[in-house]
Design a protein around this motif. Structure first.
Motif, short mmCIF file in Angstrom:
data_model
loop_
_atom_site.label_atom_id
_atom_site.label_comp_id
_atom_site.label_asym_id
_atom_site.label_seq_id
_atom_site.Cartn_x
_atom_site.Cartn_y
_atom_site.Cartn_z
N ASN A 146 0.89 -1.33 -0.09
CA ASN A 146 -0.04 0.08 0.07
C ASN A 146 0.89 1.18 0.07
N ASN A 147 1.85 1.22 -0.84
CA ASN A 147 2.87 2.36 -1.02
C ASN A 147 3.57 2.82 0.10
N GLU A 148 3.71 1.78 1.04
CA GLU A 148 4.51 1.86 2.31
C GLU A 148 5.68 0.89 2.19
N VAL A 149 6.87 0.87 2.91
CA VAL A 149 8.04 0.21 2.74
C VAL A 149 8.21 -0.21 4.25
N PHE A 150 8.28 -1.52 4.36
CA PHE A 150 8.58 -2.09 5.97
C PHE A 150 9.93 -3.01 5.89
N CYS A 151 10.38 -3.37 7.08
CA CYS A 151 11.73 -4.16 7.02
C CYS A 151 11.02 -5.41 8.00
N LEU A 152 11.16 -6.48 7.35
CA LEU A 152 10.94 -7.71 8.15
C LEU A 152 12.29 -8.65 8.52
N LYS A 153 12.22 -9.10 9.49
CA LYS A 153 13.50 -9.45 10.06
C LYS A 153 13.55 -10.65 10.76
N LYS A 154 14.04 -11.80 10.56
CA LYS A 154 14.31 -13.06 11.29
C LYS A 154 15.40 -12.83 12.26
N VAL A 155 14.86 -12.85 13.50
CA VAL A 155 15.84 -12.56 14.49
C VAL A 155 16.74 -14.04 15.16
N TYR A 156 17.79 -13.88 15.67
CA TYR A 156 18.59 -15.27 15.83
C TYR A 156 18.59 -15.51 17.45
N ARG A 180 9.93 1.37 15.53
CA ARG A 180 9.27 0.55 16.46
C ARG A 180 9.06 -0.64 15.82
N LEU A 181 8.67 -1.89 16.63
CA LEU A 181 8.21 -2.98 16.13
C LEU A 181 6.63 -2.96 16.09
N LEU A 182 6.34 -3.21 14.96
CA LEU A 182 4.78 -3.22 14.40
C LEU A 182 3.93 -4.35 15.08
N PRO A 183 2.76 -3.97 15.23
CA PRO A 183 1.84 -4.78 15.96
C PRO A 183 1.28 -5.96 14.86
N THR A 184 0.96 -7.03 15.22
CA THR A 184 0.36 -7.93 14.35
C THR A 184 -1.18 -7.89 14.37
N LEU A 212 11.36 -16.56 14.92
CA LEU A 212 10.90 -15.50 15.26
C LEU A 212 10.93 -14.34 14.15
N PHE A 213 10.06 -13.68 13.94
CA PHE A 213 10.22 -12.40 12.87
C PHE A 213 9.47 -11.24 13.58
N ILE A 214 9.98 -10.05 13.34
CA ILE A 214 9.63 -8.72 13.64
C ILE A 214 9.56 -7.77 12.36
N LEU A 215 8.53 -6.86 12.48
CA LEU A 215 8.37 -6.10 11.09
C LEU A 215 8.33 -4.41 11.96
N THR A 216 9.14 -3.75 10.92
CA THR A 216 9.35 -2.30 11.38
C THR A 216 9.14 -1.51 10.14
N PRO A 217 9.02 -0.10 10.26
CA PRO A 217 8.96 0.70 9.18
C PRO A 217 10.37 0.70 8.65
N TRP A 218 10.31 0.86 7.19
CA TRP A 218 11.82 0.79 6.75
C TRP A 218 12.21 2.41 6.61
N ILE A 219 13.28 2.60 7.26
CA ILE A 219 13.88 3.87 7.40
C ILE A 219 14.81 4.46 6.22
N ASP A 220 14.19 5.28 5.17
CA ASP A 220 14.83 5.76 4.25
C ASP A 220 15.83 6.84 4.55
N GLY A 221 16.84 6.77 3.78
CA GLY A 221 17.97 7.71 4.12
C GLY A 221 19.27 7.26 3.98
N ILE A 222 20.32 7.75 4.40
CA ILE A 222 21.84 7.37 3.81
C ILE A 222 22.44 6.97 5.12
N LYS A 223 23.24 5.96 5.25
CA LYS A 223 24.01 5.71 6.54
C LYS A 223 25.02 6.75 6.83
N CYS A 224 25.39 6.90 8.14
CA CYS A 224 26.33 7.83 8.52
C CYS A 224 27.57 7.51 7.77
#
Length: 354
Positions: A53-63, A88-92, A105-117
């Motif tokens: 829906n025109n938004e970008v997210f980051c899905l991550k498998k944690v260890y 922030r971790l987004l709710p299911t 285990l998987f978590i979903l957060t907003p994707w942060i657009d920008g440049i790394k330091c």
């Protein structure tokens, strides 16, 4: 079923599989998903870019397991509520903060657009160290939610550095024994590096740990985890390693990663300026400066490469290790000069001898 640290087949982590099993928990069955990172190590992890829906997210498998994940969640929420920019971790759909699938285990957060330091951008460096002071200031009293693990660092730096110092001595004995190309390079650069290690061990032994301030620490505060968005606001990402710890551990880790680069090459003025910026918000005492000096003084790469080489000498790629040790010692002279100047700076600042 309790979480177990184990490896999973790549098929279990394919985009198609996760689209069917994990994304429905976030009501994103029709999302576009793309794997952007996969590390198949003992701490197996995977990162995906999800568009919906025109938004970008980051899905991550944690260890790690649920208790550690609850600690990480608590840390992120604490910082968010204290005006630190964190994804922030987004709710299911079920109002949970993670998805468990096939004992992963998987978590979903907003994707942060920008440049790394950029370590080649002095404004980025100074803004990053200043923001680290903000994070430390607001999290001295951090308390994780009930059910979290009690993540604490507080490693005895003196014990660790003394152990590493002894390993360097042992490697020198092995170098005299084997007398191969790697050993020759190791011994040709031994005197300067063992002096750095000796100073590191000696100074760390003089630290009074009671004087080391503590807070929530990121412990991987490096450029890839510091993002400048389109409005030049700083975001801190990837709290997988966060713990309660000595604040100077975070500072020292940040500085070592910055200073050991070819372009920075142990620049004393960059280090001093960064510490001054941090101290504008959070002053450091003599024992904290001792910690930073000891941490930065130890020849980390020289030690690690030689330890790994002699531990695996019968089966390692000797040519690759020769290249690694040769590159590692290229900046030894700059490192030694930096430590001498930094030690003098601390002695002048506190009117004492180290």
């Amino acid at each position: 079923m309790p979480y177990e640290a184990k490896l999973y087949k790549v098929n279990d982590l394919s985009e198609g599989t996760l689209k069917k099993t994990v994304l429905p928990h976030y009501a994103m069955e029709n999302a576009k998903i793309e794997q952007i990172k996969f590390k198949d190590t003992d701490k197996q992890r995977a990162v995906y870019r999800v568009e919906y829906n025109n938004e970008v997210f980051c899905l991550k498998k944690v260890y790690f397991g649920v208790q550690d994940l609850l600690f990480v969640y608590s840390a992120i929420e604490w910082l968010y509520r204290n005006k630190i920019n964190v994804p922030r971790l987004l709710p299911t759909r079920e109002k949970g903060r993670f998805v468990q699938y096939n004992n992963m285990l998987f978590i979903l957060t907003p994707w942060i657009d920008g440049i790394k330091c950029s370590y080649d951008n002095i404004d980025h460096i100074m803004a990053s160290i200043s923001y680290l002071a903000d994070m430390h200031n607001c999290s001295e009293d951090f308390t994780p939610v009930f059910g979290s693990s009690n993540r604490g660092g507080f490693e005895n730096l003196a014990n660790s550095l003394q152990k590493h110092f002894n390993q360097l001595l042992n490697c020198s004995n092995l170098a005299f024994k084997y007398k191969d190309g790697f050993s020759k390079t190791y011994l040709n650069n031994f005197e300067e590096n063992i002096e750095l290690a000796e100073l590191s061990a000696r100074v760390s032994a003089s630290i009074d740990k009671k004087n080391l301030k503590t807070s929530l620490c990121h412990l991987d505060y490096v450029n890839k985890n510091i993002i400048f968005d389109n409005d030049t606001r700083i975001w801190i990402i990837d709290f997988d390693k966060c713990k309660m710890d000595y604040c100077v551990h975070d500072i020292s880790y940040f500085l070592r990663r910055l200073l050991k680069r070819d372009n920075t090459k142990w620049n004393i003025q960059t280090a001093i300026n960064a510490l001054k910026v941090y101290e504008e918000k959070r002053p450091l005492n003599l024992d904290e400066y001792r910690y930073i000096l000891a941490y930065l003084s130890f020849p980390q790469k020289y030690w690690k490469i030689s330890r790994d080489y002699y531990n695996n000498i019968s089966k390692c790629n000797k040519s690759s290790f020769q290249t690694l040790i040769s590159k590692a010692v290229e900046k030894t002279e700059f490192h030694a000069q930096f430590i001498g100047e930094f030690k003098q700076y601390i002695e002048d600042k506190f009117k004492t001898k180290l």
